[in-house]
Write a protein that holds these residues in place. Structure first.
Motif, PDB file in Angstrom:
ATOM      1  N   THR A 268       0.837  -1.189   0.000  1.00  0.00           N
ATOM      2  CA  THR A 268       0.000   0.000   0.000  1.00  0.00           C
ATOM      3  C   THR A 268       0.875   1.243   0.000  1.00  0.00           C
ATOM      4  OG1 THR A 268      -0.101  -0.042   2.415  1.00  0.00           O
ATOM      5  CG2 THR A 268      -1.878  -1.165   1.212  1.00  0.00           C
ATOM      6  N   ALA A 269       0.284   2.365  -0.389  1.00  0.00           N
ATOM      7  CA  ALA A 269       1.044   3.617  -0.436  1.00  0.00           C
ATOM      8  C   ALA A 269       1.530   4.036   0.937  1.00  0.00           C
ATOM      9  CB  ALA A 269       0.181   4.724  -1.052  1.00  0.00           C
ATOM     10  N   ASP A 270       0.834   3.597   1.992  1.00  0.00           N
ATOM     11  CA  ASP A 270       1.230   3.986   3.347  1.00  0.00           C
ATOM     12  C   ASP A 270       2.077   2.924   4.035  1.00  0.00           C
ATOM     13  OD1 ASP A 270      -0.628   2.023   3.874  1.00  0.00           O
ATOM     14  OD2 ASP A 270      -1.887   3.240   5.202  1.00  0.00           O
ATOM     15  N   GLU A 271       2.558   1.911   3.269  1.00  0.00           N
ATOM     16  CA  GLU A 271       3.384   0.869   3.877  1.00  0.00           C
ATOM     17  C   GLU A 271       4.650   1.508   4.496  1.00  0.00           C
ATOM     18  OE1 GLU A 271       5.118  -1.948   5.535  1.00  0.00           O
ATOM     19  OE2 GLU A 271       3.245  -2.517   4.513  1.00  0.00           O
ATOM     20  N   PRO A 272       4.853   1.360   5.808  1.00  0.00           N
ATOM     21  CA  PRO A 272       5.968   2.054   6.443  1.00  0.00           C
ATOM     22  C   PRO A 272       7.300   1.310   6.372  1.00  0.00           C
ATOM     23  CG  PRO A 272       4.653   0.941   8.111  1.00  0.00           C
ATOM     24  CD  PRO A 272       3.973   0.690   6.788  1.00  0.00           C
ATOM     25  N   ASP A 273       7.284   0.027   6.000  1.00  0.00           N
ATOM     26  CA  ASP A 273       8.502  -0.780   6.086  1.00  0.00           C
ATOM     27  C   ASP A 273       8.563  -1.739   4.902  1.00  0.00           C
ATOM     28  OD1 ASP A 273      10.736  -2.211   6.814  1.00  0.00           O
ATOM     29  OD2 ASP A 273       9.878  -3.039   8.664  1.00  0.00           O
ATOM     30  N   LEU A 274       9.044  -1.235   3.765  1.00  0.00           N
ATOM     31  CA  LEU A 274       9.112  -2.065   2.568  1.00  0.00           C
ATOM     32  C   LEU A 274      10.049  -3.251   2.750  1.00  0.00           C
ATOM     33  CD1 LEU A 274       9.227   0.767  -0.133  1.00  0.00           C
ATOM     34  CD2 LEU A 274       7.287  -0.741   0.392  1.00  0.00           C
ATOM     35  N   ALA A 275      11.192  -3.028   3.392  1.00  0.00           N
ATOM     36  CA  ALA A 275      12.135  -4.117   3.623  1.00  0.00           C
ATOM     37  C   ALA A 275      11.535  -5.150   4.564  1.00  0.00           C
ATOM     38  CB  ALA A 275      13.441  -3.570   4.190  1.00  0.00           C
ATOM     39  N   GLY A 276      10.833  -4.683   5.586  1.00  0.00           N
ATOM     40  CA  GLY A 276      10.200  -5.608   6.518  1.00  0.00           C
ATOM     41  C   GLY A 276       9.113  -6.437   5.855  1.00  0.00           C
ATOM     42  N   LEU A 277       8.358  -5.824   4.927  1.00  0.00           N
ATOM     43  CA  LEU A 277       7.335  -6.569   4.197  1.00  0.00           C
ATOM     44  C   LEU A 277       7.974  -7.650   3.342  1.00  0.00           C
ATOM     45  CD1 LEU A 277       4.405  -7.012   3.339  1.00  0.00           C
ATOM     46  CD2 LEU A 277       4.731  -5.235   1.589  1.00  0.00           C
ATOM     47  N   ALA A 278       9.076  -7.328   2.652  1.00  0.00           N
ATOM     48  CA  ALA A 278       9.768  -8.329   1.843  1.00  0.00           C
ATOM     49  C   ALA A 278      10.250  -9.486   2.713  1.00  0.00           C
ATOM     50  CB  ALA A 278      10.935  -7.693   1.102  1.00  0.00           C
ATOM     51  N   ALA A 279      10.814  -9.175   3.869  1.00  0.00           N
ATOM     52  CA  ALA A 279      11.287 -10.221   4.776  1.00  0.00           C
ATOM     53  C   ALA A 279      10.125 -11.089   5.260  1.00  0.00           C
ATOM     54  CB  ALA A 279      12.019  -9.590   5.960  1.00  0.00           C
ATOM     55  N   PHE A 280       9.007 -10.467   5.570  1.00  0.00           N
ATOM     56  CA  PHE A 280       7.807 -11.194   5.998  1.00  0.00           C
ATOM     57  C   PHE A 280       7.325 -12.154   4.910  1.00  0.00           C
ATOM     58  CE2 PHE A 280       3.127 -11.009   5.511  1.00  0.00           C
ATOM     59  CZ  PHE A 280       2.740 -11.742   6.632  1.00  0.00           C
ATOM     60  N   LEU A 281       7.325 -11.705   3.662  1.00  0.00           N
ATOM     61  CA  LEU A 281       6.883 -12.560   2.566  1.00  0.00           C
ATOM     62  C   LEU A 281       7.791 -13.780   2.429  1.00  0.00           C
ATOM     63  CD1 LEU A 281       6.059  -9.847  -0.126  1.00  0.00           C
ATOM     64  CD2 LEU A 281       4.418 -11.176   1.220  1.00  0.00           C
ATOM     65  N   GLY A 282       9.096 -13.559   2.534  1.00  0.00           N
ATOM     66  CA  GLY A 282      10.020 -14.681   2.413  1.00  0.00           C
ATOM     67  C   GLY A 282       9.987 -15.614   3.596  1.00  0.00           C
ATOM     68  N   ARG A 283       9.883 -15.049   4.801  1.00  0.00           N
ATOM     69  CA  ARG A 283       9.966 -15.848   6.021  1.00  0.00           C
ATOM     70  C   ARG A 283       8.655 -16.534   6.376  1.00  0.00           C
ATOM     71  NH1 ARG A 283      10.983 -11.884   8.969  1.00  0.00           N
ATOM     72  NH2 ARG A 283       8.879 -11.590   9.828  1.00  0.00           N
ATOM     73  N   GLU A 284       7.522 -15.831   6.164  1.00  0.00           N
ATOM     74  CA  GLU A 284       6.253 -16.337   6.659  1.00  0.00           C
ATOM     75  C   GLU A 284       5.300 -16.816   5.549  1.00  0.00           C
ATOM     76  OE1 GLU A 284       5.628 -16.633   9.798  1.00  0.00           O
ATOM     77  OE2 GLU A 284       7.340 -15.535  10.607  1.00  0.00           O
ATOM     78  N   VAL A 285       5.266 -16.113   4.427  1.00  0.00           N
ATOM     79  CA  VAL A 285       4.286 -16.443   3.395  1.00  0.00           C
ATOM     80  C   VAL A 285       4.785 -17.545   2.481  1.00  0.00           C
ATOM     81  CG1 VAL A 285       2.973 -15.543   1.422  1.00  0.00           C
ATOM     82  CG2 VAL A 285       3.256 -14.149   3.493  1.00  0.00           C
ATOM     83  N   ARG A 286       6.017 -17.447   2.026  1.00  0.00           N
ATOM     84  CA  ARG A 286       6.524 -18.438   1.074  1.00  0.00           C
ATOM     85  C   ARG A 286       6.455 -19.875   1.594  1.00  0.00           C
ATOM     86  NH1 ARG A 286      11.219 -17.586  -3.223  1.00  0.00           N
ATOM     87  NH2 ARG A 286      11.389 -19.711  -3.996  1.00  0.00           N
ATOM     88  N   PRO A 287       6.824 -20.136   2.862  1.00  0.00           N
ATOM     89  CA  PRO A 287       6.698 -21.514   3.338  1.00  0.00           C
ATOM     90  C   PRO A 287       5.265 -22.037   3.300  1.00  0.00           C
ATOM     91  CG  PRO A 287       8.139 -20.269   4.788  1.00  0.00           C
ATOM     92  CD  PRO A 287       7.491 -19.278   3.847  1.00  0.00           C
ATOM     93  N   ARG A 288       4.289 -21.170   3.496  1.00  0.00           N
ATOM     94  CA  ARG A 288       2.901 -21.604   3.453  1.00  0.00           C
ATOM     95  C   ARG A 288       2.475 -21.970   2.029  1.00  0.00           C
ATOM     96  NH1 ARG A 288       3.422 -18.708   8.012  1.00  0.00           N
ATOM     97  NH2 ARG A 288       1.911 -19.000   9.713  1.00  0.00           N
ATOM     98  N   LEU A 289       3.068 -21.332   1.037  1.00  0.00           N
ATOM     99  CA  LEU A 289       2.759 -21.682  -0.353  1.00  0.00           C
ATOM    100  C   LEU A 289       3.356 -23.047  -0.692  1.00  0.00           C
ATOM    101  CD1 LEU A 289       3.394 -18.239  -2.079  1.00  0.00           C
ATOM    102  CD2 LEU A 289       1.206 -19.220  -1.384  1.00  0.00           C
ATOM    103  N   ALA A 290       4.547 -23.284  -0.207  1.00  0.00           N
ATOM    104  CA  ALA A 290       5.201 -24.572  -0.467  1.00  0.00           C
ATOM    105  C   ALA A 290       4.425 -25.712   0.185  1.00  0.00           C
ATOM    106  CB  ALA A 290       6.639 -24.557   0.044  1.00  0.00           C
ATOM    107  N   GLY A 291       3.755 -25.401   1.293  1.00  0.00           N
ATOM    108  CA  GLY A 291       3.007 -26.442   2.006  1.00  0.00           C
ATOM    109  C   GLY A 291       1.681 -26.730   1.373  1.00  0.00           C
TER     110      GLY A 291
END
Length: 291
Positions: A268-291
């Motif tokens: 979103t335009a108001d996302e305060p932490d772009l790097a943190g969002l990327a880390a979240f996607l890799g750490r938390e979301v990607r494993p759920r897709l693999a599962g």
């Protein structure tokens, strides 16, 4: 699930935020970083070149370059330069542009699809190392050949949302990029249109890129609802995903089930932490897709 997971650098964020986001996306193990070329915000090619130079592995996609704004020969030169400098990591995509913006720029044409067809055909031939002479309605070239064509095949994507653009993508494009965030049902219908057109000319459209607008953390649902109207979307239509990793993964999975082979999360335009969002996607979301 084999869907590629990426993140978009949206031009509602300042150009100087790109480096941090690109490096974070690569460090997070994401597959793709997508940059935009919206008028009159940021140069897509400049952004792609910078992101490629700042990273070593991640694939960088550019969607969509407006054909009316760009000389076909110059576009071929620029794509070839990046493709040779970063082999296998650059995915260029061209479209007919938003017509109101093309009008503001003084380059609006009577038939955007005719221009896109001529532009794509000439680009493909130039990137394949051929000498091109053409005398079309909009694209005219006289014995043009790149001195430094790509050394490996370059995918040339295109796309949009209208049925005629989708059909043209199936006929000529190497991949389909859906320019707007859509519902899974919209994605399914668009993919069917493009793939039917590809099949009619004996081609296969293997790659489809879709976008998922995402908000996570405190007040995620409210932030997503406030973001969607900026992109012409009704908050009640079910576009985007808000919440934690389970909700975001479910949104990606729904688009993949509808035919997307690559999904870019759009902050979103108001996302305060772009790097943190990327880390979240890799750490938390990607494993759920693999599962």
């Amino acid at each position: 699930m084999t869907v590629r997971l990426g993140i978009a650098h949206v031009p509602t964020h300042a150009p100087e935020t790109l480096r941090t986001q690109a490096v974070a996306a690569e460090d997070a193990g994401l597959d793709d970083l997508w940059v935009w070329e919206d008028c009159f915000k940021q140069s897509g090619l400049a952004s792609a070149a910078a992101a490629l130079a700042w990273t070593d592995r991640i694939r960088v996609g550019l969607g969509l370059m407006p054909a009316p704004l760009r000389s076909t020969a110059l576009t071929a030169m620029e794509i070839a330069t990046l493709a040779r400098s970063f082999p296998g990591r650059f995915v260029p995509a061209v479209g007919h542009g938003v017509q109101s913006w093309m009008g503001q720029s003084g380059v609006r044409v009577d038939s955007p699809l005719t221009l896109l067809r001529e532009h794509l055909a000439a680009l493909r031939s130039l990137l394949d190392g051929e000498e091109v002479t053409s005398s079309g309605r909009y694209v005219t070239l006289d014995g043009v050949r790149l001195d430094w064509p790509p050394t490996t095949p370059v995918p040339l994507w295109t796309g949009g949302v209208g049925p005629r653009t989708l059909a043209l993508t199936g006929e000529l494009g190497d991949g389909l990029i859906l320019a707007n965030a859509l519902t899974p049902d919209d994605v399914r219908d668009a993919v069917a249109t493009a793939r039917h057109a590809a099949s009619a000319v004996g081609r296969e459209l293997a790659d489809v890129h879709a976008t998922l607008i995402v908000a996570t953390g405190p007040h995620a649902a409210e932030r997503l609802a406030a973001e969607l109207p900026q992109w012409g979307a009704d908050p009640e239509r079910g576009i985007g995903a808000a919440g934690g990793a389970d909700e975001i993964a479910a949104g990606v999975r729904a688009l993949a089930d509808a035919g997307a082979t690559a999904v870019a999360v759009q902050p979103t335009a108001d996302e305060p932490d772009l790097a943190g969002l990327a880390a979240f996607l890799g750490r938390e979301v990607r494993p759920r897709l693999a599962g």
